[in-house]
Design a protein around this motif. Structure first.
Motif, PDB file in Angstrom:
ATOM      1  N   GLU A   3      68.515  64.114  -7.633  1.00 23.87           N
ATOM      2  CA  GLU A   3      68.709  63.011  -6.743  1.00 23.87           C
ATOM      3  C   GLU A   3      69.918  63.064  -6.770  1.00 23.87           C
ATOM      4  O   GLU A   3      70.747  63.677  -8.037  1.00 23.87           O
ATOM      5  CB  GLU A   3      68.277  61.656  -6.510  1.00 23.87           C
ATOM      6  N   THR A   4      70.900  62.943  -5.317  1.00 22.66           N
ATOM      7  CA  THR A   4      72.303  63.361  -5.158  1.00 22.66           C
ATOM      8  C   THR A   4      72.871  62.155  -5.259  1.00 22.66           C
ATOM      9  O   THR A   4      72.404  61.488  -4.549  1.00 22.66           O
ATOM     10  CB  THR A   4      72.595  64.272  -4.348  1.00 22.66           C
ATOM     11  N   HIS A   5      74.065  60.705  -6.024  1.00 21.63           N
ATOM     12  CA  HIS A   5      74.403  60.088  -5.603  1.00 21.63           C
ATOM     13  C   HIS A   5      76.007  60.069  -5.222  1.00 21.63           C
ATOM     14  O   HIS A   5      77.239  60.707  -6.251  1.00 21.63           O
ATOM     15  CB  HIS A   5      74.081  59.077  -7.104  1.00 21.63           C
ATOM     16  N   ALA A   6      76.391  59.521  -4.451  1.00 22.80           N
ATOM     17  CA  ALA A   6      77.183  59.552  -4.177  1.00 22.80           C
ATOM     18  C   ALA A   6      78.593  58.969  -4.812  1.00 22.80           C
ATOM     19  O   ALA A   6      77.912  57.832  -5.908  1.00 22.80           O
ATOM     20  CB  ALA A   6      77.214  58.636  -2.726  1.00 22.80           C
ATOM     21  N   PHE A   7      79.385  59.212  -4.613  1.00 24.26           N
ATOM     22  CA  PHE A   7      80.800  58.006  -6.140  1.00 24.26           C
ATOM     23  C   PHE A   7      80.357  56.798  -5.461  1.00 24.26           C
ATOM     24  O   PHE A   7      81.450  56.077  -4.301  1.00 24.26           O
ATOM     25  CB  PHE A   7      81.961  58.942  -6.061  1.00 24.26           C
ATOM     26  N   THR A   8      80.927  55.149  -6.825  1.00 22.99           N
ATOM     27  CA  THR A   8      80.953  54.039  -6.809  1.00 22.99           C
ATOM     28  C   THR A   8      81.691  53.833  -7.145  1.00 22.99           C
ATOM     29  O   THR A   8      82.199  52.401  -7.627  1.00 22.99           O
ATOM     30  CB  THR A   8      79.459  53.118  -6.573  1.00 22.99           C
ATOM     31  N   GLY A   9      82.231  55.384  -8.064  1.00 22.23           N
ATOM     32  CA  GLY A   9      82.696  54.331  -9.268  1.00 22.23           C
ATOM     33  C   GLY A   9      85.025  54.260  -8.558  1.00 22.23           C
ATOM     34  O   GLY A   9      84.383  53.983  -7.795  1.00 22.23           O
ATOM     35  N   ARG A  10      85.979  54.721 -10.361  1.00 24.58           N
ATOM     36  CA  ARG A  10      86.995  54.245 -10.123  1.00 24.58           C
ATOM     37  C   ARG A  10      88.219  55.163 -10.631  1.00 24.58           C
ATOM     38  O   ARG A  10      87.634  55.749 -11.369  1.00 24.58           O
ATOM     39  CB  ARG A  10      87.410  52.696 -10.614  1.00 24.58           C
ATOM     40  N   VAL A  11      89.493  55.423 -10.298  1.00 18.94           N
ATOM     41  CA  VAL A  11      90.000  56.348 -10.850  1.00 18.94           C
ATOM     42  C   VAL A  11      90.068  55.582 -12.454  1.00 18.94           C
ATOM     43  O   VAL A  11      91.341  54.619 -11.782  1.00 18.94           O
ATOM     44  CB  VAL A  11      91.333  57.167  -9.888  1.00 18.94           C
ATOM     45  N   LEU A  12      90.035  55.517 -13.523  1.00 25.21           N
ATOM     46  CA  LEU A  12      90.601  55.346 -14.779  1.00 25.21           C
ATOM     47  C   LEU A  12      91.920  55.099 -14.927  1.00 25.21           C
ATOM     48  O   LEU A  12      93.074  54.573 -15.614  1.00 25.21           O
ATOM     49  CB  LEU A  12      89.690  55.275 -15.802  1.00 25.21           C
ATOM     50  N   CYS A  13      92.383  56.563 -14.446  1.00 25.33           N
ATOM     51  CA  CYS A  13      94.421  56.325 -14.750  1.00 25.33           C
ATOM     52  C   CYS A  13      94.765  57.826 -13.417  1.00 25.33           C
ATOM     53  O   CYS A  13      94.210  59.052 -13.546  1.00 25.33           O
ATOM     54  CB  CYS A  13      94.281  57.522 -16.091  1.00 25.33           C
TER      55      CYS A  13
END
Length: 294
Positions: A3-13
């Protein structure tokens, strides 16, 4: 089926590493660490406060392991060093090999407290690298004739080790003595990725035995079951993802490093977040890295 999942995260640095690698997390201090190998930097980020520090290194560092509250072990092109956390002082500890053309690359601590660490040619010279086992001050060469050794990680029970030669792109597994971290058999193929885009790079193994692998040239993290089945791809907004690490008080988050190495101006403009460090933005069932036993 994967399964392919879209990015739901964030830039940490937002610091753009030329070759971000060697990500790890120290739960006692609440800090994540990673290297810019070619930039000769050690990055340190306190997750709760987002306090950031960058430490200059006199060598190409690539792996960090916690020893205790006061000391860390760093693997570099100049050998293994003990680093004093309070002042950053570096003390020579061991030499893996005497091969000037090589530098260190991937590595992780086995649940027993022994370290696996790899080397590779500075210009990825064919078959120049190897993987070593370090138990205290005893160094044992495990596998040789490797071009780009990566993906070193271990099953939760310590009975299986994983690694890859990224130039071949076949994820391997090998049976281990859980008490020592030494192989008890020969490596065997787990997942052949040689015909797919990108390279198998750094990996971590979670509490359920799933392998979370950063895909260099693949914009993300692939997830494999212990039998080698690819079950998921999680997109990351940087082409050259390099190394994951479980972070947070419960090891339930995933940090991912990336790189802009080998990109020309046009490629960097097309990949504006290249080299930045990300949080994937999903809940995972991770594990804290073991400490290295002197």
């Amino acid at each position: 089926m994967s399964e392919t999942h879209a990015f739901t995260g964030r830039v940490l640095c937002e610091a753009a590493c030329q070759l971000g690698e060697g990500a790890t997390y120290d739960p006692a201090s609440g800090k994540a660490f990673w290297f810019d190998i070619k930039g000769q930097k050690l990055h340190e980020l306190h997750l709760a406060t987002r306090t950031k520090a960058v430490h200059d290194l006199p060598f190409l560092g690539s792996v960090l392991a916690v020893v205790d509250a006061a000391r860390q072990l760093i693997v570099s092109d100049q050998g293994l060093f003990l680093r004093t956390v309070a002042d950053g002082r570096l003390t020579p500890f061991l030499t893996l090999e005497d091969k000037a053309v090589n530098r260190s690359n991937d590595g992780r601590v086995h649940p027993c407290g022994a370290l696996w660490a790899s080397t590779m040619g500075r210009s990825a010279e064919k078959h120049s690298g190897a993987i070593y086992h370090v138990a205290g001050t005893v160094v044992t060469k495990l596998f040789s004739n490797i071009t780009i050794a990566n993906s070193i990680c271990f099953s939760p029970d310590g009975g299986t080790g994983y690694f890859v030669d990224s130039a071949v792109n076949r994820l391997m597994r090998v049976a281990l003595d859980a008490k020592t971290g030494l192989p008890t058999g020969e490596p065997e193929g787990l997942s052949d990725q040689s015909g797919t885009p990108g390279d198998v790079d750094g990996s971590v193994c979670d509490a359920e035995g799933l392998i979370w692998n950063a895909r260099w040239g693949g914009n993300g993290i692939d997830v494999y079951t212990p039998d080698g089945t690819k079950v998921a791809h999680h997109h990351v907004p940087a082409l050259q993802t390099t190394c994951p690490a479980f972070i947070g008080e419960k090891a339930d988050r995933l940090l991912v490093t990336s790189a802009w190495a080998d990109m020309d101006g046009a490629a960097r403009r097309a990949d504006p977040l290249a080299g930045q460090t990300f949080e994937l933005g999903i809940a995972v069932k991770g594990r804290f890295e073991p400490t290295f036993t002197l």
